[in-house]
Design a protein around this motif. Structure first.
Motif, mmCIF file in Angstrom:
data_model
loop_
_atom_site.group_PDB
_atom_site.id
_atom_site.type_symbol
_atom_site.label_atom_id
_atom_site.label_comp_id
_atom_site.label_asym_id
_atom_site.label_seq_id
_atom_site.Cartn_x
_atom_site.Cartn_y
_atom_site.Cartn_z
ATOM 1 N N SER A 14 0.826 -1.203 0.000
ATOM 2 C CA SER A 14 0.000 0.000 0.000
ATOM 3 C C SER A 14 0.866 1.261 0.000
ATOM 4 O O SER A 14 0.556 2.244 -0.682
ATOM 5 C CB SER A 14 -0.927 -0.018 1.217
ATOM 6 N N ARG A 15 1.958 1.237 0.759
ATOM 7 C CA ARG A 15 2.898 2.375 0.756
ATOM 8 C C ARG A 15 3.476 2.565 -0.646
ATOM 9 O O ARG A 15 3.594 3.695 -1.136
ATOM 10 C CB ARG A 15 4.032 2.136 1.759
ATOM 11 N N ALA A 16 3.830 1.458 -1.288
ATOM 12 C CA ALA A 16 4.361 1.535 -2.653
ATOM 13 C C ALA A 16 3.298 2.086 -3.599
ATOM 14 O O ALA A 16 3.600 2.928 -4.456
ATOM 15 C CB ALA A 16 4.832 0.161 -3.113
ATOM 16 N N ARG A 17 2.073 1.633 -3.448
ATOM 17 C CA ARG A 17 0.972 2.113 -4.298
ATOM 18 C C ARG A 17 0.822 3.622 -4.175
ATOM 19 O O ARG A 17 0.643 4.336 -5.168
ATOM 20 C CB ARG A 17 -0.318 1.397 -3.874
ATOM 21 N N PRO A 42 8.447 6.323 -9.915
ATOM 22 C CA PRO A 42 8.614 5.031 -10.601
ATOM 23 C C PRO A 42 8.661 3.887 -9.588
ATOM 24 O O PRO A 42 9.152 4.057 -8.468
ATOM 25 C CB PRO A 42 9.959 5.175 -11.319
ATOM 26 N N ILE A 43 8.172 2.732 -9.981
ATOM 27 C CA ILE A 43 8.043 1.612 -9.046
ATOM 28 C C ILE A 43 9.386 1.216 -8.436
ATOM 29 O O ILE A 43 9.470 0.922 -7.253
ATOM 30 C CB ILE A 43 7.330 0.408 -9.691
ATOM 31 N N GLU A 44 10.471 1.231 -9.226
ATOM 32 C CA GLU A 44 11.785 0.867 -8.694
ATOM 33 C C GLU A 44 12.218 1.862 -7.618
ATOM 34 O O GLU A 44 12.766 1.470 -6.588
ATOM 35 C CB GLU A 44 12.832 0.812 -9.811
ATOM 36 N N ALA A 45 11.953 3.145 -7.865
ATOM 37 C CA ALA A 45 12.304 4.174 -6.877
ATOM 38 C C ALA A 45 11.438 4.037 -5.629
ATOM 39 O O ALA A 45 11.925 4.196 -4.505
ATOM 40 C CB ALA A 45 12.154 5.561 -7.488
ATOM 41 N N ALA A 46 10.158 3.740 -5.815
ATOM 42 C CA ALA A 46 9.259 3.561 -4.670
ATOM 43 C C ALA A 46 9.740 2.410 -3.795
ATOM 44 O O ALA A 46 9.767 2.530 -2.562
ATOM 45 C CB ALA A 46 7.830 3.298 -5.156
ATOM 46 N N CYS A 47 10.151 1.321 -4.426
ATOM 47 C CA CYS A 47 10.659 0.173 -3.669
ATOM 48 C C CYS A 47 11.925 0.549 -2.905
ATOM 49 O O CYS A 47 12.099 0.161 -1.741
ATOM 50 C CB CYS A 47 10.924 -1.004 -4.603
ATOM 51 N N ARG A 48 12.809 1.306 -3.537
ATOM 52 C CA ARG A 48 14.050 1.729 -2.877
ATOM 53 C C ARG A 48 13.752 2.657 -1.705
ATOM 54 O O ARG A 48 14.346 2.532 -0.633
ATOM 55 C CB ARG A 48 14.967 2.418 -3.893
ATOM 56 N N ILE A 49 12.837 3.581 -1.891
ATOM 57 C CA ILE A 49 12.454 4.514 -0.820
ATOM 58 C C ILE A 49 11.919 3.741 0.382
ATOM 59 O O ILE A 49 12.320 3.980 1.527
ATOM 60 C CB ILE A 49 11.409 5.529 -1.331
ATOM 61 N N ILE A 50 11.025 2.806 0.124
ATOM 62 C CA ILE A 50 10.430 2.028 1.221
ATOM 63 C C ILE A 50 11.487 1.194 1.919
ATOM 64 O O ILE A 50 11.518 1.111 3.148
ATOM 65 C CB ILE A 50 9.267 1.169 0.696
ATOM 66 N N SER A 51 12.366 0.605 1.158
ATOM 67 C CA SER A 51 13.445 -0.192 1.745
ATOM 68 C C SER A 51 14.336 0.675 2.642
ATOM 69 O O SER A 51 14.682 0.278 3.758
ATOM 70 C CB SER A 51 14.280 -0.824 0.632
ATOM 71 N N LEU A 52 14.675 1.861 2.169
ATOM 72 C CA LEU A 52 15.504 2.768 2.976
ATOM 73 C C LEU A 52 14.756 3.264 4.210
ATOM 74 O O LEU A 52 15.346 3.379 5.293
ATOM 75 C CB LEU A 52 15.984 3.944 2.122
#
Length: 123
Positions: A67-70, A78-88
């Motif tokens: 949901s955070r990624a959404r 971009p989805i790759e950046a969203a995943c990186r942001i959430i991971s960080l």
């Protein structure tokens, strides 16, 4: 999922990590598509469990992450950046938690040292 099925049902209801949601239901709950969930898996952000039949199953914790990624993707990230942001963000939260835990232990030790020295004990 044999070990999980041996866990009492009431315990699984409160378990944020129990893979209770099918891909279709998970996508519906977060307002996305199954393809979006698959892309999060491909990006390594979430790794759903698999049922005995090989179907993806998602936990509540994974749905919160998805949901955070959404939200980020809906804002144009971009989805790759969203995943990186959430991971960080997750790594930062964990580091802050560990730091607070260490500080708490230091404060305890300082109090114990003061109590010991006030009783005439050597440190």
């Amino acid at each position: 999922m044999p070990a999980e099925s041996q866990q009492p049902a009431a315990d699984r209801l409160d378990d944020d990590d129990y893979p209770a949601y099918t891909m279709g239901r998970a996508a519906e709950l977060i307002g996305s598509t199954p393809g979006f969930l698959r892309s999060l898996g491909e990006a390594g952000l979430i790794t759903p469990k698999r049922s005995d039949g090989g179907h993806r199953r998602y936990s509540r914790r994974q749905l919160r992450t998805a949901s955070r990624a959404r939200e980020l993707v809906d804002q144009g990230t971009p989805i790759e950046a969203a995943c990186r942001i959430i991971s960080l963000e997750d790594r930062l939260d964990e580091a802050l938690r560990v730091n607070e835990e260490l500080r708490s232990h230091e404060v305890e030790r300082a109090h114990e040292a003061r109590r010991g020295s006030s009783h005439g004990e050597k440190i």
